[in-house]
Scaffold this active site. Structure first.
Site, PDB file in Angstrom:
ATOM      1  N   PRO A 182       0.816  -1.220   0.000  1.00  0.00           N
ATOM      2  CA  PRO A 182       0.000   0.000   0.000  1.00  0.00           C
ATOM      3  C   PRO A 182       0.853   1.275   0.000  1.00  0.00           C
ATOM      4  O   PRO A 182       0.349   2.342  -0.341  1.00  0.00           O
ATOM      5  CB  PRO A 182      -0.810  -0.094   1.298  1.00  0.00           C
ATOM      6  N   ARG A 207      -1.563  -8.668 -21.203  1.00  0.00           N
ATOM      7  CA  ARG A 207      -2.346  -8.350 -22.402  1.00  0.00           C
ATOM      8  C   ARG A 207      -1.625  -7.391 -23.338  1.00  0.00           C
ATOM      9  O   ARG A 207      -2.037  -7.207 -24.475  1.00  0.00           O
ATOM     10  CB  ARG A 207      -3.729  -7.815 -22.029  1.00  0.00           C
ATOM     11  N   ASP A 258      -6.968   1.620 -25.886  1.00  0.00           N
ATOM     12  CA  ASP A 258      -7.761   1.531 -24.681  1.00  0.00           C
ATOM     13  C   ASP A 258      -7.889   2.848 -23.941  1.00  0.00           C
ATOM     14  O   ASP A 258      -7.139   3.775 -24.141  1.00  0.00           O
ATOM     15  CB  ASP A 258      -7.158   0.508 -23.730  1.00  0.00           C
ATOM     16  N   GLU A 318       0.510  -6.935   8.346  1.00  0.00           N
ATOM     17  CA  GLU A 318       0.604  -5.472   8.459  1.00  0.00           C
ATOM     18  C   GLU A 318       1.642  -4.880   7.514  1.00  0.00           C
ATOM     19  O   GLU A 318       1.575  -3.709   7.160  1.00  0.00           O
ATOM     20  CB  GLU A 318       0.917  -5.060   9.899  1.00  0.00           C
TER      21      GLU A 318
HETATM   22  C1  9D3 Z   1      -3.144   0.692   8.718  1.00  0.00           C
HETATM   23  C2  9D3 Z   1      -2.075   0.634   7.736  1.00  0.00           C
HETATM   24  N1  9D3 Z   1      -2.383  -0.223   6.586  1.00  0.00           N
HETATM   25  C3  9D3 Z   1      -1.575   0.266   5.440  1.00  0.00           C
HETATM   26  C4  9D3 Z   1      -2.385   1.123   4.530  1.00  0.00           C
HETATM   27  C5  9D3 Z   1      -2.084  -1.629   6.896  1.00  0.00           C
HETATM   28  C6  9D3 Z   1      -2.122  -2.561   5.759  1.00  0.00           C
HETATM   29  C7  9D3 Z   1      -3.264  -2.742   4.999  1.00  0.00           C
HETATM   30  C8  9D3 Z   1      -3.294  -3.698   3.964  1.00  0.00           C
HETATM   31  C9  9D3 Z   1      -1.003  -3.316   5.476  1.00  0.00           C
HETATM   32  C10 9D3 Z   1      -1.039  -4.257   4.447  1.00  0.00           C
HETATM   33  C11 9D3 Z   1      -2.187  -4.449   3.712  1.00  0.00           C
HETATM   34  C12 9D3 Z   1      -2.227  -5.464   2.645  1.00  0.00           C
HETATM   35  N2  9D3 Z   1      -2.278  -4.854   1.313  1.00  0.00           N
HETATM   36  C13 9D3 Z   1      -1.314  -5.033   0.426  1.00  0.00           C
HETATM   37  O1  9D3 Z   1      -0.375  -5.753   0.691  1.00  0.00           O
HETATM   38  C14 9D3 Z   1      -1.365  -4.321  -0.847  1.00  0.00           C
HETATM   39  C15 9D3 Z   1      -2.291  -3.350  -1.355  1.00  0.00           C
HETATM   40  C16 9D3 Z   1      -3.496  -2.798  -0.826  1.00  0.00           C
HETATM   41  O2  9D3 Z   1      -3.967  -3.094   0.277  1.00  0.00           O
HETATM   42  N3  9D3 Z   1      -4.151  -1.874  -1.584  1.00  0.00           N
HETATM   43  C17 9D3 Z   1      -3.713  -1.480  -2.812  1.00  0.00           C
HETATM   44  N4  9D3 Z   1      -2.607  -1.973  -3.342  1.00  0.00           N
HETATM   45  C18 9D3 Z   1      -1.923  -2.904  -2.614  1.00  0.00           C
HETATM   46  S1  9D3 Z   1      -0.516  -3.632  -3.118  1.00  0.00           S
HETATM   47  C19 9D3 Z   1      -0.358  -4.538  -1.767  1.00  0.00           C
END
Ligand code: 9D3
Length: 242
Positions: free
Chosen positions: A89, A154, A169, A116
């Site tokens: 994230p 793709r 696209d 996390e």
């Molecule tokens: C409270 C903090 N959070 C971070 C925004 C904790 C958290 C949430 C979700 C930590 C890891 C995750 C798991 N998500 C992913 O590994 C992830 C992800 C996503 O949640 N949204 C968009 N793209 C991605 S890429 C990897």
């Protein structure tokens, strides 16, 4: 091209590409997809891939050793050096330009985080780029990895029946697409726009362009403000405001 995926849920990623456009590309040998189980690189009786965070707090953090070992094993499994991408994230937002750039690499290695987060030393030691697929919370990097594989797959030469459709696209032109209609001309009391049935190709082109501009202005201000609008575009938008 070749894509490797390192994940604690290998079946989830494998199952996703048994069907569809990218599934066919894998079957046809245009894309080599290899999914690796992170647990196989974990040591000890429990083969732990996660542990409690230093400094305290809720949730678990992915341990660095299994990921770094996995990445090294995957690098040694083929000749070309992969572009190593961590799905997180905290990453830069994935977009069509990134998909294009990834599709030009000979090899891509996608590392899926879970829990996390991932011990930061993984990024320092063996990651080239960190990528997110959008500002919403998922449970892990597997679905984001699938999105990357689909978007990249793709674009590979020979994957879509007609290579023209890949370039036309949404987003590559900077605007959202216009609405689409097919038979029947009237469905549940709703008619398809007459202009699309008129046979007047120029009128169809102008209608589609106007609807694409209107939608983009309405729904995606960010794209609209970056779009380079022609004089014709400005005239089409002028006629739509009234
Ligand atoms: C409270 C903090 N959070 C971070 C925004 C904790 C958290 C949430 C979700 C930590 C890891 C995750 C798991 N998500 C992913 O590994 C992830 C992800 C996503 O949640 N949204 C968009 N793209 C991605 S890429 C990897």
């Amino acid at each position: 091209m070749r894509i490797d995926v390192l994940t604690v849920l290998p079946r989830m990623v494998e199952e996703a590409f048994r069907e569809g456009v990218v599934g066919r590309a894998v079957e046809g040998g245009l894309l080599e997809l290899k999914v690796w189980n992170l647990r196989e690189f974990a040591e000890g009786k429990y083969q732990q891939t996660d542990d409690a965070p230093f400094g305290g707090g809720a949730g678990m953090v992915m341990k660095p050793e299994p990921i770094v070992k996995g990445v090294r094993a995957i690098r040694e499994d083929a000749d070309a050096e992969p572009l190593k991408v961590l799905l997180t994230p905290q990453g830069r937002l994935f977009d069509q330009a990134t998909a294009r750039r990834f599709s030009e690499a000979p090899r891509l290695l996608l590392i899926c985080g879970r829990y996390e987060g991932v011990d930061e030393r993984v990024s320092e030691l063996c990651v080239d780029e960190e990528i997110s697929v959008g500002d919403y919370v998922l449970s892990g990097g597997e679905i984001p990895a699938m999105a990357v594989i689909d978007a990249v797959g793709r674009l590979l030469p020979g994957v879509l029946g007609n290579d023209a459709s890949a370039g036309q696209d949404s987003f590559t032109g900077g605007l959202l697409d216009h609405p689409h209609y097919t038979r029947p001309a009237e469905f549940e009391g709703v008619r398809a726009p007459d202009v699309l049935l008129s046979g007047d190709h120029e009128a169809v082109r102008l209608w589609r362009r106007r609807r694409a501009l209107e939608r983009t202005r309405e729904r995606r201000k960010d794209l609209f403000e970056r779009a380079e609008l022609s004089d014709e575009d400005l005239r089409l938008l002028e006629s739509s405001r009234t």
